[in-house]
Design a protein around this motif. Structure first.
Motif, PDB file in Angstrom:
ATOM      1  N   ILE A  34      58.512  -0.111 -29.207  1.00 30.84           N
ATOM      2  CA  ILE A  34      58.309  -0.197 -30.658  1.00 30.84           C
ATOM      3  C   ILE A  34      57.652  -1.526 -31.018  1.00 30.84           C
ATOM      4  N   LEU A  35      58.126  -2.592 -30.392  1.00 35.45           N
ATOM      5  CA  LEU A  35      57.551  -3.914 -30.644  1.00 35.45           C
ATOM      6  C   LEU A  35      56.086  -3.957 -30.228  1.00 35.45           C
ATOM      7  N   LEU A  36      55.774  -3.337 -29.076  1.00 35.06           N
ATOM      8  CA  LEU A  36      54.387  -3.308 -28.608  1.00 35.06           C
ATOM      9  C   LEU A  36      53.500  -2.578 -29.605  1.00 35.06           C
ATOM     10  N   ALA A  37      53.979  -1.468 -30.158  1.00 34.82           N
ATOM     11  CA  ALA A  37      53.191  -0.728 -31.138  1.00 34.82           C
ATOM     12  C   ALA A  37      52.877  -1.588 -32.361  1.00 34.82           C
ATOM     13  N   MET A  38      53.859  -2.338 -32.827  1.00 33.33           N
ATOM     14  CA  MET A  38      53.672  -3.157 -34.016  1.00 33.33           C
ATOM     15  C   MET A  38      52.786  -4.373 -33.761  1.00 33.33           C
ATOM     16  N   LEU A  39      52.830  -4.901 -32.551  1.00 29.91           N
ATOM     17  CA  LEU A  39      52.080  -6.118 -32.215  1.00 29.91           C
ATOM     18  C   LEU A  39      50.995  -5.823 -31.185  1.00 29.91           C
ATOM     19  N   PHE A  40      50.417  -4.632 -31.253  1.00 29.29           N
ATOM     20  CA  PHE A  40      49.545  -4.174 -30.179  1.00 29.29           C
ATOM     21  C   PHE A  40      48.372  -5.107 -29.915  1.00 29.29           C
ATOM     22  N   ALA A  82      48.413  -4.351 -43.314  1.00 30.28           N
ATOM     23  CA  ALA A  82      47.129  -3.829 -42.819  1.00 30.28           C
ATOM     24  C   ALA A  82      47.032  -3.974 -41.305  1.00 30.28           C
ATOM     25  N   ASN A  83      47.485  -5.109 -40.797  1.00 23.67           N
ATOM     26  CA  ASN A  83      47.461  -5.307 -39.341  1.00 23.67           C
ATOM     27  C   ASN A  83      48.440  -4.376 -38.634  1.00 23.67           C
ATOM     28  N   LEU A  84      49.586  -4.124 -39.262  1.00 24.92           N
ATOM     29  CA  LEU A  84      50.536  -3.169 -38.688  1.00 24.92           C
ATOM     30  C   LEU A  84      49.935  -1.767 -38.647  1.00 24.92           C
ATOM     31  N   ILE A  85      49.258  -1.376 -39.720  1.00 29.41           N
ATOM     32  CA  ILE A  85      48.601  -0.064 -39.757  1.00 29.41           C
ATOM     33  C   ILE A  85      47.617   0.052 -38.604  1.00 29.41           C
ATOM     34  N   ARG A  86      46.762  -0.955 -38.443  1.00 31.58           N
ATOM     35  CA  ARG A  86      45.768  -0.948 -37.368  1.00 31.58           C
ATOM     36  C   ARG A  86      46.432  -0.929 -35.994  1.00 31.58           C
TER      37      ARG A  86
END
Length: 436
Positions: A182-188, A287-291
């Motif tokens: 989950i963390l990786l998805a948010m901070l990809f 916006a960065n989380l969406i991306r």
């Protein structure tokens, strides 16, 4: 590292795991050579047909992305109110998705180098993300696309932190992978930025210290640029513009002010600078989380669903061009969708075609997909594709199951027998191109 045994099994530590039959095993050397020729010919046909419509497309997408980014920034000036905040974060998130997926990723692959444009080329382009272009070209273009799904060589297989194949040796740290997934998805974007550092090589002392310092310096430079742009400069602009607007408004109403009142006091009370600054900052985070989440989902869906094959190093020794094509074909998975979906996914919904031809302009993937499927049908090869929710669901199930010891390969698809045309915008295979 898994090693081959004579009975077709592979050993992983102390546990023997049955590996699904490699589709190559059912092909004769003559068929493999023929497949290589057909895929080479298809590449050359597209290469020879590239022209103005392709150049016009990428330039129009870049122009659209820049307009969306500007619109999002303008909307966020008024982000102290809920509707502009939502609109601004969404518009900016879409602009970032387009910049990373359909533009940055594909330009850095050299898909548009044939244009000889001084800016839109793989050496000059730098993208709106924390990863340096140089590191991306090495870890992704070279390592991943050369050694796709080869255990022990493709570092994108689980991104060195997750167990996504039963043949990866289990370690207690993998118990946490459902959480850091989950963390990786948010901070990809940040995960991608440090991926090329190769932590295993650093741990083993195999990485040159001078090269490591150079890479860390590059990451620090990109990180500073991203942080300053999204979390300092644009929030500052929003705060200053709204403050000036409020100054003009209060100055015009000064005659109606209460005794003792002044413009500065009203600005402080209204939080004219602070609120737009903070709200724009949070919108930029959104916006960065969406991306990041979108990029994570598309990339994971293209590589880790149940249908994809992994390979041992022994299986790929002395690999021919045709065998390389088959590995790329079976090591990736597509996502079904319409034209808009494919644009915002960087056309990585056609991950199979992208792995066959990483340097082909992304807009051509949908055009060649029916031909690729037709080749799969004739040679009895699988063609992996499915709806977004199904592909993502399989990936998450794998991540959850393989966090624990054991696990086994799920059933793989057989020869493709579906329709040649699966989505809007695709074209039927011309009869003259079909070989009996």
């Amino acid at each position: 590292m898994a090693t081959a045994t004579q009975n077709g099994h592979h050993t992983n530590g102390h546990v023997a795991i049955e590996h699904p039959d490699n589709p190559l095993h059912g092909l004769s050397p003559e068929q493999i050579e023929a497949i290589g020729r057909e895929f080479d010919e298809l590449h050359e046909q597209v290469k020879d047909s590239l022209g103005e419509r392709d150049a016009r497309y990428i330039r129009s997408v870049i122009a659209l992305q820049r307009r969306l980014a500007l619109l999002g920034r303008l909307e966020l000036i008024a982000s102290r109110w809920r509707v502009p905040w939502i609109l601004g974060a969404s518009t900016l998130g879409l602009a970032k998705i387009l910049e990373n997926m359909e533009i940055g990723h594909n330009v850095l692959h050299g898909q548009w180098d044939w244009m000889n444009d001084p800016v839109i080329n793989s050496r000059a382009w730098d993208w709106d993300t924390a990863s340096t272009a140089e590191a991306w070209r090495h870890s992704h273009n070279y390592i991943h696309h050369t050694y796709t799904n080869i255990l022990g060589k493709d570092r994108d297989l689980g991104y060195e932190i997750m167990r996504i194949d039963p043949e990866q040796k289990w370690h207690p740290v993998y118990l946490l992978q459902p959480f850091y997934n989950i963390l990786l998805a948010m901070l990809f974007e940040w995960g991608v930025a440090v991926h090329d550092l190769n932590f295993e090589a650093i741990r083993k002392g195999e990485k040159d210290s001078k090269q490591l310092r150079k890479e860390l310096k590059g990451i620090a430079g990109k990180a500073r640029t991203q942080i300053q742009k999204d979390y300092v400069a644009w929030p500052l602009i929003s705060g200053l513009v709204m403050t000036l607007i409020d100054v003009a408004y209060f100055s015009g109403r000064r005659s109606q002010a209460k005794p003792g009142g002044n413009v500065l006091g009203r600005l402080v009370k209204r939080r004219s600078f602070r609120e737009p600054f903070v709200r724009t900052l949070t919108a930029d985070v959104a916006a960065n989380l969406i991306r990041n989440v979108w990029s994570y989902a598309i990339i994971f869906c293209g590589h880790f669903p149940d249908q994809t094959y992994t390979f041992t190093q022994e299986e790929t020794e002395n690999e021919t061009r045709g065998a390389w094509y088959v590995r790329q074909l079976t090591g990736a998975a597509n996502i079904d969708g319409g034209p808009v979906f494919h644009v915002i996914s960087g056309n990585l919904g056609y991950q199979v075609e992208h792995h066959l031809y990483p340097d082909m302009p992304s807009t051509r993937y949908g055009e060649i997909a029916p031909k690729v499927r037709e080749i799969c049908q004739r040679y009895g090869l699988p063609y992996n594709s499915g709806p977004f929710h199904k592909q993502l669901g399989m990936v998450q199930r794998t991540i959850l199951r393989l966090a624990f010891p054991g696990g086994k390969h799920r059933p793989k698809p057989g020869a493709y027998d579906g329709p040649l045309v699966r989505g809007k915008g695709e074209r039927p295979v011309p009869e003259v191109a079909v070989r009996s």
